[in-house]
Write an enzyme that holds these catalytic residues in place. Structure first.
Site, PDB file in Angstrom:
ATOM      1  N   GLU A  37       0.641  -1.043  -0.099  1.00  0.00           N
ATOM      2  CA  GLU A  37      -0.128   0.019  -0.063  1.00  0.00           C
ATOM      3  C   GLU A  37       0.969   1.287  -0.142  1.00  0.00           C
ATOM      4  O   GLU A  37       0.351   2.351  -0.696  1.00  0.00           O
ATOM      5  CB  GLU A  37      -1.071  -0.055   1.077  1.00  0.00           C
ATOM      6  CG  GLU A  37      -2.081  -0.935   1.117  1.00  0.00           C
ATOM      7  CD  GLU A  37      -2.936  -0.750  -0.116  1.00  0.00           C
ATOM      8  OE1 GLU A  37      -3.101   0.283  -0.646  1.00  0.00           O
ATOM      9  OE2 GLU A  37      -3.507  -1.888  -0.542  1.00  0.00           O
ATOM     10  N   TYR A 120      -6.314   6.757   3.859  1.00  0.00           N
ATOM     11  CA  TYR A 120      -6.505   5.842   2.722  1.00  0.00           C
ATOM     12  C   TYR A 120      -5.872   4.335   3.329  1.00  0.00           C
ATOM     13  O   TYR A 120      -6.394   3.320   3.324  1.00  0.00           O
ATOM     14  CB  TYR A 120      -5.831   6.181   1.308  1.00  0.00           C
ATOM     15  CG  TYR A 120      -5.810   5.042   0.438  1.00  0.00           C
ATOM     16  CD1 TYR A 120      -6.840   4.330  -0.044  1.00  0.00           C
ATOM     17  CD2 TYR A 120      -4.561   4.431   0.546  1.00  0.00           C
ATOM     18  CE1 TYR A 120      -6.705   3.014  -0.687  1.00  0.00           C
ATOM     19  CE2 TYR A 120      -4.404   3.103  -0.374  1.00  0.00           C
ATOM     20  CZ  TYR A 120      -5.543   2.641  -0.962  1.00  0.00           C
ATOM     21  OH  TYR A 120      -5.189   1.432  -1.487  1.00  0.00           O
ATOM     22  N   ASP A 138      -9.627   5.765  -2.431  1.00  0.00           N
ATOM     23  CA  ASP A 138      -8.319   6.251  -3.216  1.00  0.00           C
ATOM     24  C   ASP A 138      -8.804   7.237  -4.531  1.00  0.00           C
ATOM     25  O   ASP A 138      -9.965   7.428  -4.684  1.00  0.00           O
ATOM     26  CB  ASP A 138      -7.400   5.174  -3.556  1.00  0.00           C
ATOM     27  CG  ASP A 138      -7.830   4.429  -4.893  1.00  0.00           C
ATOM     28  OD1 ASP A 138      -9.244   4.461  -4.924  1.00  0.00           O
ATOM     29  OD2 ASP A 138      -7.252   3.990  -5.567  1.00  0.00           O
TER      30      ASP A 138
END
Length: 345
Positions: A37, A120, A138
């Site tokens: 991520e 996020y 996102d």
DNA sequence: AATACGGGGCA
DNA sequence: TGCCCAGTATT
């Protein structure tokens, strides 16, 4: 009003049938999800894949990451961009080892207390690695929902983001939260495309899409006006002594912090000016210019190659192998790096 | 609320 | 060339 169950069933069925095979999806441990991520922030999946594989192979767990040498760590990130991400990764690893007993936190407060993890990324980790009831909104998801809702507002506006988060939260299924979130992002990446025309014909969410019904898909999202980039003149010096080349380390904050570069001057100079300043050089010649575009900045680079009888203080003098394998030199300098490695200088 | 922060792929 | 990408931190 979107019917929750129908929406998630359509999305999950499509995701099951068409999802991409990605390395971090094989074995979504908290560590692997976290690393992926961070790498995926503002970075395309295709660009991340080789970096991810190498990174988790070299640094398989939090402890290894917390102890890794900084230069080697930067080397693992070389060319990926946004280098503060990798500094924050190591900072976070230390915190995780020291205060969280080596476990990636499984709650939003502790997670977002770590540097580099924002709204996020916390949602992505909690939903994908821990199957908790969090959204992961996102840029893809913002675009998808702007189109679904025929919303012409600025999707970058934090207020709009909050509204989308709320809506997505109301649509979360009972199970498979992580797959649902990834499915939304996958729709954005492969169907509801950011540029060019979206592939509405194959979109499993077509029936829910107000833009599609109104035939205004191409008008959404509405984009804002952007500022012109600032131009900067730079001069690169390829200084050599026998088979060694000079490199210097950039300062520890700001642009390309802590990375290495060939000696770099602000401004452009004539050959005459360079010869006067480096009068003890054996030979100086002007070599190819280059342009490097950052998001907010544009470097116009001129360059000189110069050889010396001895090494000069203030620089690291390194050989080709070190330039290739040890020092992390960002892509702004890739042209000159290739010239050196290729034997052109 | 605006800006700094990389790099690449595609229209 | 311009846009934007599985954003975050700082000002």
């Amino acid at each position: 009003m979107i019917e929750q169950n129908e929406f998630s069933v359509r999305l999950l069925n499509w995701y099951d049938q068409t999802k991409r095979v990605l390395p971090w999806r094989d074995c979504p441990t908290p560590y692997r999800v976290w690393i992926s991520e961070i790498m995926l922030q503002q970075t395309r999946v295709e660009a991340v894949i080789p970096y991810f594989n190498r990174f988790v192979s070299e640094l398989p767990d939090v402890v290894a990451l917390s102890k890794v040498d900084d230069d080697y760590l930067n080397k693992l990130w070389e060319g990926l961009g946004y280098y503060s991400r990798v500094r924050n990764l190591k900072k976070s690893a230390k915190i995780i080892v020291e205060t969280f007993h080596g476990e990636i936190p499984n709650n939003i407060e502790d997670l977002e207390s770590l540097p580099g993890i924002g709204n996020y990324t916390s949602g992505a980790i909690l939903s994908i690695a821990y199957e908790q009831r969090f959204t992961a909104v996102d840029g893809n998801v913002l675009r998808v929902f702007a189109r679904l809702m025929a919303n012409r507002n600025n999707i970058k506006d934090p207020n709009e983001k909050k509204k989308v988060k709320k809506l997505v939260y109301s649509l979360l299924p009972i199970k498979r939260i992580g797959d649902f979130n990834q499915g939304l992002m996958e729709i954005g990446a492969k169907v509801c495309l950011p540029n060019g025309s979206p592939l509405c014909g194959i979109c499993p969410l077509q029936d829910f899409c107000l833009s599609y019904q109104k035939k205004i898909v191409s008008e959404i999202p509405v984009k804002q006006i952007k500022k012109a980039r600032k131009l900067e003149k730079k001069t690169v010096l390829i200084m050599s002594h026998k088979s060694l080349y000079a490199v210097e380390q950039r300062e520890n904050k700001g642009l390309l912090a802590g990375l290495y570069q060939f000696p770099l001057l602000d401004g452009h100079f004539t050959l005459d000016e360079i010869q006067k300043q480096y009068h003890h050089a054996l030979h100086i010649k002007k070599i190819d210019s280059a342009k490097h575009i950052f998001t907010h900045l544009e470097w116009h680079i001129e360059a000189y190659a110069m050889s010396f009888e001895t090494t000069i203080g203030g620089y690291y003098w390194v050989d080709k192998n070190d330039i290739e394998h040890v020092y992390s030199i960002p892509n702004a300098f890739i042209k000159y790096k290739k010239m050196i490695l290729g034997g052109a200088i």
